[in-house]
Design a protein around this motif. Structure first.
Motif, PDB file in Angstrom:
ATOM      1  N   CYS A 127      40.811  64.155  94.944  1.00 34.20           N
ATOM      2  CA  CYS A 127      40.591  63.625  93.593  1.00 34.20           C
ATOM      3  C   CYS A 127      40.431  64.720  92.543  1.00 34.20           C
ATOM      4  O   CYS A 127      40.694  64.492  91.364  1.00 34.20           O
ATOM      5  CB  CYS A 127      39.370  62.721  93.586  1.00 34.20           C
ATOM      6  N   LEU A 177      37.209  66.271  84.812  1.00 38.49           N
ATOM      7  CA  LEU A 177      37.393  65.780  86.172  1.00 38.49           C
ATOM      8  C   LEU A 177      36.491  66.530  87.145  1.00 38.49           C
ATOM      9  O   LEU A 177      35.853  65.926  88.025  1.00 38.49           O
ATOM     10  CB  LEU A 177      38.861  65.925  86.586  1.00 38.49           C
ATOM     11  N   ILE A 194      40.296  52.094  83.684  1.00 39.71           N
ATOM     12  CA  ILE A 194      41.254  53.154  84.023  1.00 39.71           C
ATOM     13  C   ILE A 194      42.245  52.664  85.065  1.00 39.71           C
ATOM     14  O   ILE A 194      43.447  52.904  84.957  1.00 39.71           O
ATOM     15  CB  ILE A 194      40.514  54.407  84.516  1.00 39.71           C
ATOM     16  N   VAL A 236      45.311  65.373  87.989  1.00 46.43           N
ATOM     17  CA  VAL A 236      44.476  65.052  86.838  1.00 46.43           C
ATOM     18  C   VAL A 236      45.038  63.873  86.045  1.00 46.43           C
ATOM     19  O   VAL A 236      44.311  63.174  85.338  1.00 46.43           O
ATOM     20  CB  VAL A 236      44.315  66.299  85.934  1.00 46.43           C
ATOM     21  N   TRP A 238      40.559  59.333  89.026  1.00 43.25           N
ATOM     22  CA  TRP A 238      39.439  59.107  88.112  1.00 43.25           C
ATOM     23  C   TRP A 238      38.652  57.853  88.496  1.00 43.25           C
ATOM     24  O   TRP A 238      37.411  57.872  88.536  1.00 43.25           O
ATOM     25  CB  TRP A 238      39.957  58.974  86.682  1.00 43.25           C
ATOM     26  N   LEU A 250      43.213  55.969  80.032  1.00 41.28           N
ATOM     27  CA  LEU A 250      43.273  57.369  80.447  1.00 41.28           C
ATOM     28  C   LEU A 250      44.283  58.141  79.620  1.00 41.28           C
ATOM     29  O   LEU A 250      44.011  59.286  79.207  1.00 41.28           O
ATOM     30  CB  LEU A 250      43.629  57.448  81.936  1.00 41.28           C
ATOM     31  N   LEU A 256      32.949  65.448  86.697  1.00 42.31           N
ATOM     32  CA  LEU A 256      32.740  64.155  87.345  1.00 42.31           C
ATOM     33  C   LEU A 256      32.531  64.346  88.848  1.00 42.31           C
ATOM     34  O   LEU A 256      31.658  63.713  89.450  1.00 42.31           O
ATOM     35  CB  LEU A 256      33.937  63.249  87.082  1.00 42.31           C
ATOM     36  N   HIS A 279      45.576  57.981  87.866  1.00 38.67           N
ATOM     37  CA  HIS A 279      44.521  57.033  87.517  1.00 38.67           C
ATOM     38  C   HIS A 279      43.565  56.784  88.681  1.00 38.67           C
ATOM     39  O   HIS A 279      42.353  56.633  88.481  1.00 38.67           O
ATOM     40  CB  HIS A 279      45.141  55.711  87.068  1.00 38.67           C
ATOM     41  N   GLN A 326      43.443  61.493  77.382  1.00 36.12           N
ATOM     42  CA  GLN A 326      44.090  62.758  77.707  1.00 36.12           C
ATOM     43  C   GLN A 326      44.999  63.243  76.587  1.00 36.12           C
ATOM     44  O   GLN A 326      45.169  64.454  76.415  1.00 36.12           O
ATOM     45  CB  GLN A 326      44.875  62.617  79.011  1.00 36.12           C
TER      46      GLN A 326
END
Length: 371
Positions: free
Chosen positions: A160, A121, A202, A166, A172, A105, A124, A169, A109
């Motif tokens: 989330c 995010l 992740i 963001v 995600w 991750l 997702l 971990h 990022q």
């Protein structure tokens, strides 16, 4: 045989609709025991801490740690060296090796603008909502309960998709688990296994989800699916081995060791942590705990392969948090949060059918007539 009553919200009777009276009574006893167990959340430590407690220094928060690592890698630093220095600066333990998050991750990022990462995010989250809308649509007879289920889904993923998380971990990985399970279908597992591998890369605790899926594949006798989930575990094991070697190169003998993960806080702690990870946080704890228990029972009531797998995942993470999580690692419950509240949409049918079966007093009498 018990004649099932017409469903309340579902298109088909719940799993408990055809239970004989004795089994229905056992199911009712289990429901009562579950509700009582969830109320132990009132007696466990508050993961958020007392209301009047001072917040920890910024240098000692996980989010600050992850942000510092991403900034260091973005500036051209080596991930493991940056992570080791950040852990030392925040007084975090550096041993054993899994106190270091996998670099997946942070590397992603560090190479993307923050706005793009946040957009990913949210995308997702929308993908999870779309996939589960398709998955839940056949389960409900009318649009209103289907809409309620989607609202409950939103209540599960709300934490989330917060911009402030963001860098987290678990946020995600939890969303990837929800997406993976939504994409899975009997005989179609490749996409689900690939996304499950992404979740493990992740956050390592996503391995629990993959183990559950592997166990169900073995139980169903699908060797190809079992081989697919086993292959993801093999890849994960190789990655973790490389990760452990890289960590060993930057950790010294004087670096602190983790105090361990034998929290033994019980089921109530998982329920309390789950409420903090979902929209239940807005409710009084007593009501939130009861609703969390009803959601778990509701998942057991939906007569679907997805329900049994999701229920097993929920129970696996409940066991993980209840036995191993410390008060300061309550956020492990976030891994089970996104889909947890949908169970409330199945609960009315499940509870009604359980009670109806347990209270059934009908008898079959046979009269012999002799002529």
């Amino acid at each position: 045989m018990v004649r099932p009553a017409p469903p309340l919200l579902l298109r088909e009777p719940s799993r408990f609709a055809m239970l004989p009276r004795d089994r229905a009574r056992w199911a009712l006893a289990l429901l009562i025991a579950l509700i009582v167990a969830t109320l132990t959340a009132l007696a466990v430590p508050d993961p958020a801490g007392p209301a009047d407690a001072m917040p920890p220094p910024a240098a000692q928060t996980d989010l600050y740690l992850y942000g510092a690592i991403v900034d260091g890698v973005r500036a051209g630093g080596d991930y493991y060296s940056i992570a080791a220095n950040a852990l030392r600066a925040g007084d975090f333990p550096l041993r054993p090796f899994f106190t270091f998050r996998l670099p997946t991750l942070a590397m992603v990022q560090s190479h993307l603008p923050p706005g793009v990462v946040l957009g990913m995010l949210w995308a997702l989250g929308l993908a999870v909502a779309l996939v589960w809308y398709i998955r839940l649509k056949p389960a409900f007879a009318r649009p209103l309960p289907r809409a309620c289920a989607m609202v409950l889904l939103a209540g599960g993923i709300v934490a989330c998709v917060q911009p402030g998380l963001v860098l987290f971990h678990e946020a995600w990985a939890a969303m990837l688990i929800a997406l993976s399970l939504g994409l899975w279908r009997p005989g179609r597992w490749l996409e689900a296994a690939a996304i499950g591998l992404c979740a493990m890369l992740i956050r390592e605790t996503a391995v629990l989800y993959v183990l559950v899926m592997l166990a169900f594949a073995l139980r169903s006798g699908d060797r190809r699916e079992a081989g697919g989930w086993g292959a993801t575990l093999a890849v994960f094991a190789v990655v973790m081995t490389i990760h452990a070697i890289a960590v060993a190169r930057v950790v010294g003998p004087l670096d602190p060791t983790s105090p361990g993960w034998a929290g033994l806080n019980g089921l109530g702690f998982f329920i309390r942590a789950l409420s903090l990870s979902t929209a239940l946080h807005a409710l009084p704890l007593t009501l939130a705990a009861i609703l969390a228990g009803l959601a778990i029972y509701g998942w057991a009531g939906w007569n679907s392969p997805h329900a049994m797998r999701l229920l097993a995942v929920l129970l696996a993470y409940a066991l993980l948090v209840a036995v191993f999580a410390r008060v300061d690692t309550f956020y492990w419950a976030l891994m089970a949060a996104p889909l947890s509240l949908i169970g409330l949409a199945f609960a009315p049918d499940a509870i009604r059918d359980t009670v109806r079966g347990a209270l059934d007093r009908r008898r079959v009498r046979v009269h012999r007539v002799t002529r």
